[in-house]
Write a protein that holds these residues in place. Sequence first.
Motif, mmCIF file in Angstrom:
data_model
loop_
_atom_site.group_PDB
_atom_site.id
_atom_site.type_symbol
_atom_site.label_atom_id
_atom_site.label_comp_id
_atom_site.label_asym_id
_atom_site.label_seq_id
_atom_site.Cartn_x
_atom_site.Cartn_y
_atom_site.Cartn_z
ATOM 1 N N SER A 72 0.833 -1.212 0.000
ATOM 2 C CA SER A 72 0.000 0.000 0.000
ATOM 3 C C SER A 72 0.861 1.253 0.000
ATOM 4 N N ASP A 102 -7.022 6.310 -0.876
ATOM 5 C CA ASP A 102 -7.533 4.950 -0.653
ATOM 6 C C ASP A 102 -6.424 4.029 -0.140
ATOM 7 N N LYS A 150 -5.822 1.957 3.470
ATOM 8 C CA LYS A 150 -5.431 0.553 3.567
ATOM 9 C C LYS A 150 -4.156 0.395 4.402
ATOM 10 N N ARG A 153 -4.872 0.947 8.114
ATOM 11 C CA ARG A 153 -5.622 -0.170 8.683
ATOM 12 C C ARG A 153 -4.697 -1.358 8.982
ATOM 13 N N SER A 154 -3.598 -1.483 8.227
ATOM 14 C CA SER A 154 -2.701 -2.626 8.418
ATOM 15 C C SER A 154 -1.973 -2.580 9.762
#
Length: 422
Positions: free
Chosen positions: A113, A263, A267, A270-271
């Motif tokens: 990401s 976006d 991601k 969130r990881s």
Amino acid sequence: MPRIYLLVLLAPLILLARAEAETLTLQDCLKKAATANHELQVSAFDEKIAVENVGVARSGYLPRINLQGGYTVQQDPQSVIIQERAVETQQSEYGFFSVSVEQTLYDFGRTSSRFQQAEAHREASSFSHIARTKDVFLQVVTLYYGILEYQKLVEAAEKEIIQMTDHLRVAKNLFEQGVVTRNDLLQAEVQLANSKQRGLMETNRLQNSWLYFNYLIGQPAAYRAELEEVGITDTIPASVEENFPLTNRAEVVALQKGIDAADLAIKESRSFYFPEIFTRLGVDYVQNKKVEEQAILYATVGLKINLFDGLATTSRYRRAVQSRMKNEEQLRMLESRIRLEYDAASNDARIAAERIKTTAKAVTQGEENLRINKDRYQEQVGTATDVIDAQTLLTKTKAEYFRALSDHEVAIARIKKAKGEL
């Protein structure tokens, strides 16, 4: 006679200097701006920086090699108690070093990401640079036609000075003949002074325009050239286009890439809620003659996870979501602004075309009006005020005509920019 000889000698030099004056087309000026404009050169560094950020993000796929070494001096060596007796386990002075290779095996998409996000930012920077280039191009076009307009206004002012100087001569002759009053003479003198003042103002505007124009195309302040005068563009839209591809605009694509990056930032943030699996291979060496193994080789497979970071991960995630929402709103605002730019430029182009037709005819009428009033005054039928008013009206009409020509060409450039075609 000496003055005539001097002019004869200098004439070839003057003609040579004029012949060597550089002639620039609008495309020449745009090319100069693209290569020498300081703002664009600064903007280009943003793209280069973004490229290096991609390299930083790509490093997450590669192993990390760490080397550490040094020399330690202790007050007393470390020891252990064996049967109530202190036994030294190391030297009081020793050197050490360690080498380790660590590779992330899986991090739930964090590295990928981050890399894709850097790529999106790089593409956004590239399109932002293109958009900035188009903005500078429009400024160059505006100044290009502005200089042509001011040159014509200076010429008109010079012609007005010549006309008013001739009117002053006529008024002076008639006054000396006792045909007119001193009031006519004073009026002519005041109007001549006003004409000279107007000429100075137009010359100043022209010089200031050249200064800013040279700044845009990256030339010295004293640089001057002959600008090629282009005819009236006929590509005036008959009607406003309801739909044209907004993706032609670099700003739109840049914002779309920004949304893609947002976006990926969501991601990535969130990881951080998930663990990271890694492997490490290394060797540690500690100089110690009291032990048999001074160098230790090791291999590790492990898992790392943050249990609590003061809600920093949660804040990063929310920040990424808000950033994406901001970019989406900016895109909608930009699309509305592009439509506004296109509609306004189309209206200005049509109105400027009508102004050209109207003022072109008015200039011819104004010249005839001035001629008639000058003849009437010399024949002592008209008044000096009529001549002055006619000259003022002609100069104003010419100014409106020249301004309409410039506004028309600039409006066409604005249409092209709005459609991404400039």
